[in-house]
Design an enzyme around this catalytic site. Structure first.
Site, PDB file in Angstrom:
ATOM      1  N   GLU A   1      28.635 -30.151   0.019  1.00  0.00           N
ATOM      2  CA  GLU A   1      29.903 -29.424   0.177  1.00  0.00           C
ATOM      3  C   GLU A   1      30.818 -29.661  -1.019  1.00  0.00           C
ATOM      4  O   GLU A   1      30.967 -30.799  -1.480  1.00  0.00           O
ATOM      5  CB  GLU A   1      30.579 -29.921   1.461  1.00  0.00           C
ATOM      6  CG  GLU A   1      31.308 -28.856   2.210  1.00  0.00           C
ATOM      7  CD  GLU A   1      30.358 -27.779   2.754  1.00  0.00           C
ATOM      8  OE1 GLU A   1      30.249 -26.711   2.110  1.00  0.00           O
ATOM      9  OE2 GLU A   1      29.738 -28.028   3.796  1.00  0.00           O
TER      10      GLU A   1
ATOM     11  N   ASP B   1      29.219 -26.725  -5.285  1.00  0.00           N
ATOM     12  CA  ASP B   1      28.678 -25.523  -5.960  1.00  0.00           C
ATOM     13  C   ASP B   1      29.457 -25.128  -7.209  1.00  0.00           C
ATOM     14  O   ASP B   1      28.874 -24.602  -8.153  1.00  0.00           O
ATOM     15  CB  ASP B   1      28.494 -24.342  -4.992  1.00  0.00           C
ATOM     16  CG  ASP B   1      29.768 -23.803  -4.382  1.00  0.00           C
ATOM     17  OD1 ASP B   1      30.821 -24.461  -4.489  1.00  0.00           O
ATOM     18  OD2 ASP B   1      29.709 -22.701  -3.785  1.00  0.00           O
TER      19      ASP B   1
ATOM     20  N   SER C   1      36.211 -18.999  10.572  1.00  0.00           N
ATOM     21  CA  SER C   1      35.637 -20.201  11.164  1.00  0.00           C
ATOM     22  C   SER C   1      34.960 -21.093  10.132  1.00  0.00           C
ATOM     23  O   SER C   1      34.582 -22.205  10.432  1.00  0.00           O
ATOM     24  CB  SER C   1      34.583 -19.793  12.192  1.00  0.00           C
ATOM     25  OG  SER C   1      33.554 -19.083  11.528  1.00  0.00           O
TER      26      SER C   1
ATOM     27  N   SER D   1      33.715 -13.574   5.364  1.00  0.00           N
ATOM     28  CA  SER D   1      34.083 -12.714   4.231  1.00  0.00           C
ATOM     29  C   SER D   1      32.913 -12.522   3.266  1.00  0.00           C
ATOM     30  O   SER D   1      32.657 -11.400   2.819  1.00  0.00           O
ATOM     31  CB  SER D   1      35.327 -13.242   3.509  1.00  0.00           C
ATOM     32  OG  SER D   1      35.220 -14.609   3.270  1.00  0.00           O
TER      33      SER D   1
ATOM     34  N   ASP E   1      27.998 -19.379  -0.757  1.00  0.00           N
ATOM     35  CA  ASP E   1      28.030 -18.549   0.458  1.00  0.00           C
ATOM     36  C   ASP E   1      27.279 -17.245   0.229  1.00  0.00           C
ATOM     37  O   ASP E   1      26.440 -16.840   1.043  1.00  0.00           O
ATOM     38  CB  ASP E   1      29.476 -18.232   0.855  1.00  0.00           C
ATOM     39  CG  ASP E   1      30.280 -19.487   1.091  1.00  0.00           C
ATOM     40  OD1 ASP E   1      29.679 -20.561   1.232  1.00  0.00           O
ATOM     41  OD2 ASP E   1      31.519 -19.382   1.122  1.00  0.00           O
TER      42      ASP E   1
HETATM   43  C1  GLA Z   1      33.641 -22.200   0.453  1.00  0.00           C
HETATM   44  C2  GLA Z   1      33.251 -21.543  -0.866  1.00  0.00           C
HETATM   45  C3  GLA Z   1      31.902 -22.065  -1.371  1.00  0.00           C
HETATM   46  C4  GLA Z   1      31.865 -23.597  -1.379  1.00  0.00           C
HETATM   47  C5  GLA Z   1      32.374 -24.164  -0.056  1.00  0.00           C
HETATM   48  C6  GLA Z   1      32.511 -25.667  -0.092  1.00  0.00           C
HETATM   49  O1  GLA Z   1      32.775 -21.839   1.477  1.00  0.00           O
HETATM   50  O2  GLA Z   1      33.202 -20.152  -0.727  1.00  0.00           O
HETATM   51  O3  GLA Z   1      31.638 -21.537  -2.655  1.00  0.00           O
HETATM   52  O4  GLA Z   1      32.594 -24.104  -2.462  1.00  0.00           O
HETATM   53  O5  GLA Z   1      33.624 -23.616   0.317  1.00  0.00           O
HETATM   54  O6  GLA Z   1      31.276 -26.273  -0.236  1.00  0.00           O
END
Ligand code: GLA
Length: 395
Positions: A39, A42, A132, A137, A181
């Site tokens: 987390e 990225d 959530s 999105s 994502d």
């Molecule tokens: C959001 C962002 C991702 C990532 C996460 C945290 O979901 O869209 O790119 O940075 O937060 O891991």
């Protein structure tokens, strides 16, 4: 959970109600995602380990012979039909509300030389809880890209759809998100998580064999609120920390550092808060690599421990959990049959993900739900989720 055929009929009915008939309308789907570990790595050139879900966003769509695009969402009925004129330059605006996401994709396609030739009518319906942390999105973004490609015959790979989604979210919607994502959604594969190196976009599918266990999502129902600005702030803190490290060491991203090297260069970071942020990015990346190795050896216990350590680092060093997500994780850890539990996604509200033994799932939901309500004052929602495929047309 409703099946794809049922949802298809429901969305087509609404489409007919809004746009005269559903004749010639096609129905598409893109999933939501949950990140198992990795987390806030990225945008730091590290690794992530997300998977696509069987829940997501559906759309019924039909081209028009003019230059108008009419959008209606069954999740935001009060907003009615929102229209955009495709003959004018697209810009983000408050009036567009949720349509800023699909509009951003149309804009991004045009920026890449793929201009759509006519308008369309579209009805969307998502069964991912909004806000959530399961990427509703990004699901809309990838879905829109997949639809544009399918309706207008553009040659775009699914990895490009992920890139375009991130580009549009960064440049049109103003959130400096990483690629995770959109990549997880565009490249989703049933019963597999994606081990992705965000520095190179090299990836590997890892089968998720949770024999005797389920993935349980607990949604805090705390909306992200100021989350987007805090997200951009965390990203800026990491970039500044990297630039301080780079005064002495030649690295392109925090993801290139292991724990030992970070220990040697940490003192170059001139601020304690920034040092904590960078430490999370470095350690979380290493944890993700170890976690995937553990899973390959079917060591689910170690995988769970690393999930727990991930949450602690996000709570103490990255400071993105907050009382709601901490309450869910604290309650989860007390329950029997819990292999691991952590926040997932950006944080500041949103969801946790837990791996729970099959026969403990019901009591988990009951007990964690009761403790959360008692501590926080409103209820959490629970979803037992399955890992599904990427975007597709529902035929
Ligand atoms: C959001 C962002 C991702 C990532 C996460 C945290 O979901 O869209 O790119 O940075 O937060 O891991």
């Amino acid at each position: 959970m409703e099946n794809a055929g049922e949802v298809k009929n429901k969305v087509l009915d609404v489409f007919a109600g809004k746009f005269g008939s559903s004749e010639g309308a096609r129905v598409f789907f893109a999933p939501g995602r949950v990140n198992l570990i990795g987390e806030h790595t990225d945008y730091n050139g590290g690794h992530v380990f997300p998977c696509a879900l069987t829940i997501g966003t559906y759309a019924a769509v039909r081209v028009r012979d003019d230059k108008t695009a009419n959008f209606y969402s069954m999740n935001f009925e009060d907003e009615g039909v929102i229209s955009i004129d495709l003959s004018k330059e697209l810009k983000p605006s408050d009036e567009l509300k949720w349509v800023n996401y699909p509009a951003g994709i149309i804009w991004a396609f045009a920026e890449k030389g793929m201009v759509i030739s006519c308008g369309f009518d579209i009805v969307l319906y998502g069964n991912i809880p909004n806000g959530s942390g399961l990427s509703s999105s990004a699901s809309v973004e990838v879905l829109t890209g997949f639809i544009l490609k399918s309706l207008f015959g553009f040659e775009v790979s699914n990895i490009d759809l992920a890139r375009i989604g991130q580009f549009s979210e960064n440049k049109f919607n103003g959130v400096n998100c990483g690629i995770m994502d959109q990549f997880a959604i565009a490249m989703g594969k049933k019963d597999h998580a994606i081990f992705l190196d965000t520095a190179t976009l090299q990836y590997e599918y890892a089968p998720i064999k949770l024999t005797g266990c389920k993935l349980v999502i607990a949604c805090s129902n705390k909306k992200r609120g100021l989350g987007d600005s805090k997200y951009n702030e965390r990203r800026a803190e990491c970039e500044k920390a990297l630039s301080e490290i780079r005064t002495l060491v030649d690295v392109q991203s925090l993801g290139e550092l292991d724990e030992a090297t970070f220990g040697k260069v940490e003192m170059l970071i001139k601020d304690d808060v920034r040092a904590k942020r960078a430490r999370h990015a470095v350690y979380e990346n290493r944890r993700t690599i170890t976690a995937v190795q553990a899973l390959k050896r079917e060591n689910i216990t170690l995988f769970g421990q690393l999930m727990n350590a991930s949450h602690e680092s996000l709570r103490d060093d990255y400071e993105v959990t907050g009382p709601e997500l901490d309450a869910l994780v604290d309650a989860a850890r007390k329950q029997p049959g819990v292999i691991g539990s952590r926040m997932t996604g950006a944080g500041f509200g949103g969801c946790t993900v837990s791996i729970v033994k099959d026969d403990c799932v019901d009591s988990f939901i009951e007990k964690v739900g009761a403790e959360y309500l008692e501590k926080i004052g409103y209820a959490a929602d629970f979803y037992v989720v399955e890992i599904g495929d990427g975007p597709r047309e529902i035929l």
